[in-house]
Design a protein around this motif. Structure first.
Motif, PDB file in Angstrom:
ATOM      1  N   GLU A  20     -44.664 -38.948  46.817  1.00 48.17           N
ATOM      2  CA  GLU A  20     -44.304 -39.710  48.015  1.00 48.17           C
ATOM      3  C   GLU A  20     -42.806 -39.656  48.293  1.00 48.17           C
ATOM      4  O   GLU A  20     -42.386 -39.650  49.449  1.00 48.17           O
ATOM      5  N   GLN A  21     -41.986 -39.590  47.234  1.00 46.52           N
ATOM      6  CA  GLN A  21     -40.538 -39.462  47.434  1.00 46.52           C
ATOM      7  C   GLN A  21     -40.211 -38.134  48.127  1.00 46.52           C
ATOM      8  O   GLN A  21     -39.407 -38.095  49.059  1.00 46.52           O
ATOM      9  N   LEU A  22     -40.850 -37.053  47.695  1.00 41.92           N
ATOM     10  CA  LEU A  22     -40.644 -35.768  48.362  1.00 41.92           C
ATOM     11  C   LEU A  22     -41.149 -35.826  49.795  1.00 41.92           C
ATOM     12  O   LEU A  22     -40.491 -35.336  50.720  1.00 41.92           O
ATOM     13  N   ALA A  23     -42.306 -36.456  50.006  1.00 51.18           N
ATOM     14  CA  ALA A  23     -42.874 -36.569  51.353  1.00 51.18           C
ATOM     15  C   ALA A  23     -41.940 -37.347  52.283  1.00 51.18           C
ATOM     16  O   ALA A  23     -41.845 -37.028  53.470  1.00 51.18           O
ATOM     17  N   SER A  24     -41.228 -38.325  51.740  1.00 49.49           N
ATOM     18  CA  SER A  24     -40.294 -39.079  52.591  1.00 49.49           C
ATOM     19  C   SER A  24     -39.137 -38.199  53.040  1.00 49.49           C
ATOM     20  O   SER A  24     -38.578 -38.406  54.114  1.00 49.49           O
ATOM     21  N   ALA A  25     -38.785 -37.188  52.247  1.00 54.80           N
ATOM     22  CA  ALA A  25     -37.702 -36.265  52.619  1.00 54.80           C
ATOM     23  C   ALA A  25     -38.176 -35.187  53.589  1.00 54.80           C
ATOM     24  O   ALA A  25     -37.404 -34.735  54.438  1.00 54.80           O
ATOM     25  N   THR A  26     -39.440 -34.784  53.483  1.00 54.13           N
ATOM     26  CA  THR A  26     -39.933 -33.672  54.306  1.00 54.13           C
ATOM     27  C   THR A  26     -40.740 -34.116  55.518  1.00 54.13           C
ATOM     28  O   THR A  26     -40.894 -33.355  56.460  1.00 54.13           O
ATOM     29  N   GLY A  27     -41.304 -35.327  55.448  1.00 51.93           N
ATOM     30  CA  GLY A  27     -42.131 -35.820  56.543  1.00 51.93           C
ATOM     31  C   GLY A  27     -43.614 -35.517  56.373  1.00 51.93           C
ATOM     32  O   GLY A  27     -44.402 -35.798  57.271  1.00 51.93           O
ATOM     33  N   PHE A  28     -44.001 -34.950  55.231  1.00 54.68           N
ATOM     34  CA  PHE A  28     -45.412 -34.651  54.978  1.00 54.68           C
ATOM     35  C   PHE A  28     -45.621 -34.524  53.470  1.00 54.68           C
ATOM     36  O   PHE A  28     -44.679 -34.318  52.707  1.00 54.68           O
ATOM     37  N   VAL A  29     -46.870 -34.636  53.057  1.00 53.14           N
ATOM     38  CA  VAL A  29     -47.237 -34.457  51.649  1.00 53.14           C
ATOM     39  C   VAL A  29     -47.509 -32.972  51.424  1.00 53.14           C
ATOM     40  O   VAL A  29     -48.340 -32.374  52.114  1.00 53.14           O
ATOM     41  N   ALA A  30     -46.809 -32.389  50.467  1.00 53.67           N
ATOM     42  CA  ALA A  30     -46.931 -30.955  50.186  1.00 53.67           C
ATOM     43  C   ALA A  30     -48.202 -30.656  49.401  1.00 53.67           C
ATOM     44  O   ALA A  30     -48.445 -31.251  48.347  1.00 53.67           O
ATOM     45  N   ASN A  31     -48.994 -29.734  49.918  1.00 54.78           N
ATOM     46  CA  ASN A  31     -50.213 -29.329  49.225  1.00 54.78           C
ATOM     47  C   ASN A  31     -49.933 -28.768  47.837  1.00 54.78           C
ATOM     48  O   ASN A  31     -50.734 -28.941  46.917  1.00 54.78           O
ATOM     49  N   SER A  32     -48.796 -28.104  47.667  1.00 48.10           N
ATOM     50  CA  SER A  32     -48.461 -27.567  46.342  1.00 48.10           C
ATOM     51  C   SER A  32     -48.360 -28.691  45.310  1.00 48.10           C
ATOM     52  O   SER A  32     -48.778 -28.532  44.162  1.00 48.10           O
ATOM     53  N   MET A  33     -47.828 -29.831  45.717  1.00 48.47           N
ATOM     54  CA  MET A  33     -47.706 -30.966  44.806  1.00 48.47           C
ATOM     55  C   MET A  33     -49.059 -31.617  44.543  1.00 48.47           C
ATOM     56  O   MET A  33     -49.316 -32.113  43.441  1.00 48.47           O
ATOM     57  N   LEU A  34     -49.935 -31.609  45.544  1.00 53.98           N
ATOM     58  CA  LEU A  34     -51.280 -32.156  45.347  1.00 53.98           C
ATOM     59  C   LEU A  34     -52.091 -31.278  44.384  1.00 53.98           C
ATOM     60  O   LEU A  34     -52.952 -31.781  43.659  1.00 53.98           O
ATOM     61  N   LEU A  35     -51.799 -29.988  44.351  1.00 51.42           N
ATOM     62  CA  LEU A  35     -52.411 -29.108  43.354  1.00 51.42           C
ATOM     63  C   LEU A  35     -51.829 -29.393  41.967  1.00 51.42           C
ATOM     64  O   LEU A  35     -52.574 -29.586  40.998  1.00 51.42           O
ATOM     65  N   LEU A  36     -50.515 -29.433  41.879  1.00 48.76           N
ATOM     66  CA  LEU A  36     -49.861 -29.679  40.596  1.00 48.76           C
ATOM     67  C   LEU A  36     -50.204 -31.054  40.032  1.00 48.76           C
ATOM     68  O   LEU A  36     -50.153 -31.256  38.822  1.00 48.76           O
TER      69      LEU A  36
END
Length: 193
Positions: A20-36
């Protein structure tokens, strides 16, 4: 379609705060992180590197240049997922449209400085495995950057070496926010795929 099903954000318990911290910087949840997130300790470690290397407000290399290095490394490695992300992140972090449009003409385009050319050349040559950065490439980099900055540039290249291989291997799906951003850009040298 990704080779492994990504978790939903609700299923990422142990890595959720970092994602969620990364998503706050990018504006979306990264699928790569959901895999990891299926291995939360790996997701947290990768996110820690991302924060330290490309999202570090105390970095000594301009954020725009960090993202250009990440983009050129990713494109040189053929990673569509990371190329799209780094292109968007570059735009979001101060890379002017004219530089994004001319990124593959960095050696000759007047919009790039000699320092940027040296860093982007290393992104291409040093980002390959094995590296084919020459002593002359490194000498040119040293003309423009401190040793600490060279470590930072090298860290961006190495981080995206991991990210490129991970996302290409997993065939990670691009997020709608990224594909929508790319659809709005028609810049020379960039593929909107």
């Amino acid at each position: 379609m990704s080779h492994v099903e990504p978790l939903s954000i609700e299923e990422t318990d142990a890595a959720k705060a970092d994602i969620e911290q990364l998503a706050s910087a990018t504006g979306f949840v990264a699928n790569s992180m959901l895999l990891l997130a299926r291995r939360p300790e790996i997701a947290r470690a990768v996110l820690g590197l991302i924060r330290a290397v490309v999202r570090n407000p105390d970095g000594t290399v301009d954020p725009a240049l960090r993202w250009m290095v990440a983009h050129v490394t990713s494109r040189a490695n053929g990673c569509t997922y990371c190329s799209a992300h780094t292109f968007k992140n570059g735009a979001d972090n101060g890379v002017p449209d004219e530089k994004l449009a001319a990124i593959w003409e960095f050696e000759t385009s007047p919009v790039f400085t000699d320092a940027e050319r040296a860093a982007l050349r290393i992104a291409v040559t040093g980002g390959q495995c094995p590296s084919y950065a020459t002593p002359e490439d490194m000498a040119e980099l040293r003309r423009h950057f401190s040793e600490e900055q060279i470590i930072e540039i090298g860290s961006v290249i190495a981080l995206f070496g991991f990210n490129n291989r991970w996302n290409a291997l997993m065939a990670t799906d691009l997020e709608p926010e990224v594909t929508d951003f790319l659809a709005g850009k028609s810049l020379s040298g960039e593929q909107n795929n």
